[in-house]
Enzyme design. Structure first.
Site, mmCIF file in Angstrom:
data_model
loop_
_atom_site.group_PDB
_atom_site.id
_atom_site.type_symbol
_atom_site.label_atom_id
_atom_site.label_comp_id
_atom_site.label_asym_id
_atom_site.label_seq_id
_atom_site.Cartn_x
_atom_site.Cartn_y
_atom_site.Cartn_z
ATOM 1 N N ILE A 1 -80.268 27.073 45.378
ATOM 2 C CA ILE A 1 -80.895 26.826 46.639
ATOM 3 C C ILE A 1 -81.736 28.016 47.160
ATOM 4 C CG2 ILE A 1 -80.773 25.956 48.857
ATOM 5 C CD1 ILE A 1 -78.419 24.408 47.750
ATOM 6 N N GLY A 2 -83.165 27.853 47.825
ATOM 7 C CA GLY A 2 -83.852 29.047 48.133
ATOM 8 C C GLY A 2 -83.823 28.864 49.788
ATOM 9 N N ASP A 3 -85.104 29.446 50.202
ATOM 10 C CA ASP A 3 -85.172 29.550 51.848
ATOM 11 C C ASP A 3 -85.736 28.177 52.294
ATOM 12 O OD1 ASP A 3 -88.464 30.216 52.495
ATOM 13 O OD2 ASP A 3 -87.615 30.736 50.381
ATOM 14 N N THR B 1 -94.916 27.598 47.019
ATOM 15 C CA THR B 1 -94.378 26.849 47.987
ATOM 16 C C THR B 1 -95.309 26.366 48.939
ATOM 17 O OG1 THR B 1 -92.172 27.969 47.918
ATOM 18 C CG2 THR B 1 -92.525 26.971 49.920
#
Lengths: 291, 328
Positions: free
Chosen positions: B226-228, B197
């Site tokens: 969906i991630g952070d 990321t």
């Protein structure tokens, strides 16, 4: 110490002139959902089970903006989101963009328990739902005219609970804003914004999603308790009065020691709570209770 | 009070056996991005503009896991997400589920500036992108040969649940790529999981902070996951005391509301930036979650912290300090 449970059916500009035929069904639903929750706690169900159960009740009720009563997007569709969190482990599950799932909160719980992820949205969430049993059913939306003052914040539902041993959980569910853009995600599924629980407290917020996200409402209540040593009531009051802009937010919260807080900076918030020592309350505005 | 400061990252959790050429490519990219940011700061661009500019550069380069070069979903497609936050007014914008938007960070910015909302996702976000006239490309543009290969490996191992409990190796071992045994997770080299990321945090000479994060997410993720990175308070946060961007095990970052917590311990416990970052990395990643973050304070400080093996990062301050690193 002792158990406590609090739930809400949305904060916003709820007019005091709300006609009885719009007020009474909601009060009755709050009372009924509270009773369901209290019975479950007394029967020894875990707080996680209790909050899911209560939110399912509220989702099934057409007068609140979640599940059956969800408001429509600008595209004329329904897009629901929900989130659940366990205070002890901080495990959580969230879903967004659901269109056919009858109880979004239960799907959020399945995301938490059955996937390696925390958050699934839209087609992916619907596909996951189809792989689980019993989770899709065509939604029949109850036709209801939007509130005459055009209030678009009304109606997210949520529940927080703590058992006699200090275990905490929270759950929130919503159909979002009236006429929101398709694909808009609000505060409800965002851990730390609309929904948050840890070992100190459990919080479920409602109001203007964008404001609750910016103010990280859920996390801040817990952070003030942890980092500044405030009590639940002080922390919740501070966040609602000082961090969230006026007329944008309300929340329900319980602490590990059985305290309850239900502050709001909007005209009203549909809410109810009960504690082990026998106190109960069902209310809408801030100067009356109808418990 | 300090002057400006900037930090960039390209992911936490690095394979100690990463070939030296890849390490060098990463250092060069981080350096190039830092220089773009520094030059923008010297031209008095606002922190939010600098963050967007730098992340666009990272998204356009296929090296890290954002924009072009994003990790692939289980279906072999790319679904990108990003968020951006302006410490001034705590305005924010986020996007998820993008498949044809060339620069997700710029769409996140448009959500913040041009929509009544904070977060748009999937087809609604793509529709908004069309209305705003942003550059759109086919999903193929984002897919690289490398990542197709990684996806195949991940599917063969049939897992995206990875164990970050990697024994810490010293940085000297990390440099001697040829000698050390391959670092494996769930039977695959760690590099398969594509943790890179990207993010950027900036503070200008007036103490205004901004942060942004962008990613393709987890290799072999479920479509719709969906991630952070797009979650305000988890992967990204900025306010009037600091700006933070996180990377690593997304689920751990969310549970720890990592980015918000750095600011919260500064605001509510009175910690300085370094102490706050140390506190959060040590105490907020429970259950063995591994992650890293970059942060700047309104006083012009810049700090990187991580509990993983390595984090691709670079930082610079107005007084001439500049550093690009991968290991401890």
């Amino acid at each position: 110490m002792g158990w406590a449970i609090a739930l809400h059916g949305g904060a916003g500009d709820i007019p005091r002139s709300l006609p009885p035929e719009r007020r009474q069904p909601r009060e009755a639903a709050l009372r009924h959902s509270l009773q369901v929750g209290v019975a479950a706690i007394k029967a020894g169900r875990s707080p996680l089970d209790v909050v899911e159960l209560v939110v399912r009740e509220l989702e099934d009720h057409p007068h609140f903006n979640a599940g059956r009563g969800s408001v429509l997007t600008s595209g004329g569709t329904v897009e629901m989101e929900a989130c659940i969190m366990d205070g002890n482990t901080k495990r959580c599950g969230a879903v967004s963009g659901l269109t056919t799932v009858k109880n979004a909160i239960s799907l959020a719980r399945l995301v938490m328990e059955k996937t390696p992820h925390i958050y699934l949205g839209f087609d992916g969430a619907e596909a996951f739902a189809r792989d689980q049993i019993d989770y899709t059913e065509p939604l029949t939306k109850v036709e209801e005219a939007p509130p005459s003052n055009g209030d678009s914040q009304l109606g997210t539902v949520g529940c927080v609970a703590v058992d006699g041993k200090g275990n905490l959980a929270t759950a929130t569910s919503t159909g979002g804003l009236v006429n929101k853009m398709v694909g808009r995600i609000g505060d409800t599924p965002i851990i730390g914004a609309g929904t948050y629980a840890n070992k100190l407290c459990a919080v479920s917020a409602t109001g203007k999603g964008e404001a609750i996200i910016q103010a990280t409402v859920g996390r801040d209540v817990a952070a003030l308790m942890e980092y500044k040593g405030l009590s639940l009531k002080e922390a919740a009051k501070y966040v609602i009065e000082e961090c969230a802009p006026s007329r944008t937010a309300g929340l329900v919260a319980v602490s590990a020691t059985g305290d309850v807080a239900m502050p709001f900076n909007t005209v009203g918030m549909f809410r109810a709570c009960a504690t082990e020592d026998g106190y109960t309350e069902v209310a809408i505005w801030d100067d009356e209770t109808c418990g | 009070m300090g002057g400006w400061a900037i930090a960039v990252h390209g992911g936490a959790g690095v394979d100690p056996n990463l070939p030296l050429e890849r390490q060098e490519e990463a250092r060069q990219l981080l350096t190039r991005c830092l220089n773009i940011g520094i030059s923008a700061l010297r031209s008095s661009l606002s922190p939010i503009d600098v963050v967007e500019l730098v992340i666009r550069e990272l998204e356009s380069d296929p090296l890290f896991n954002s924009g072009r070069g994003s990790a692939l979903t289980a279906k072999g497609t790319v679904e990108m997400e990003a968020s951006i936050m302006d410490g001034v007014g705590r305005r924010c914008g986020a996007v998820s589920g993008l498949t044809t938007v060339k620069n997700p960070i710029s769409l996140a910015r448009l959500v913040m500036d041009k929509s009544p909302h904070s977060y748009l996702a999937f087809s609604g976000a793509e529709e908004f992108a069309k209305q705003q006239g942003v550059e759109m490309v086919d999903n193929d543009y984002f897919i690289t040969e490398d990542n197709l290969g990684m996806l195949k490996l991940a599917k063969e191992a049939n897992s995206i649940i990875f164990d970050y409990r990697i024994p810490l190796t010293g940085s000297d071992i990390c440099e001697k790529a040829a000698d050390a045994p391959p670092l494996m997770m769930n039977g695959l080299p760690i590099s398969v999981y594509a943790q890179e990321t990207v993010g950027c945090v900036v503070v200008d000479g007036q103490g205004r902070c901004a942060a942004g994060t962008s990613t393709g997410g987890l290799m072999n993720k479920m479509s719709g996951r969906i991630g952070d990175s797009p979650l305000i308070g988890s992967g990204t946060y900025a306010c009037d005391v600091c700006a933070v961007s996180c990377t690593g095990e997304g689920e751990a970052i969310i549970r720890g509301t990592l980015a918000r917590d750095v600011a919260a311990v500064m605001e509510y416990k009175g910690l300085g930036l370094q102490e706050a970052v140390d506190f959060v990395i040590e105490r907020r990643l429970d259950g063995g979650g591994q992650a890293g973050l970059i942060a700047v304070s309104s006083k012009g400080e810049v700090v990187c912290g991580f509990n993983s093996v390595g984090m691709f990062r670079g930082c610079a301050t107005e007084d001439g300090f500049m550093e690009v690193g991968i290991w401890d």
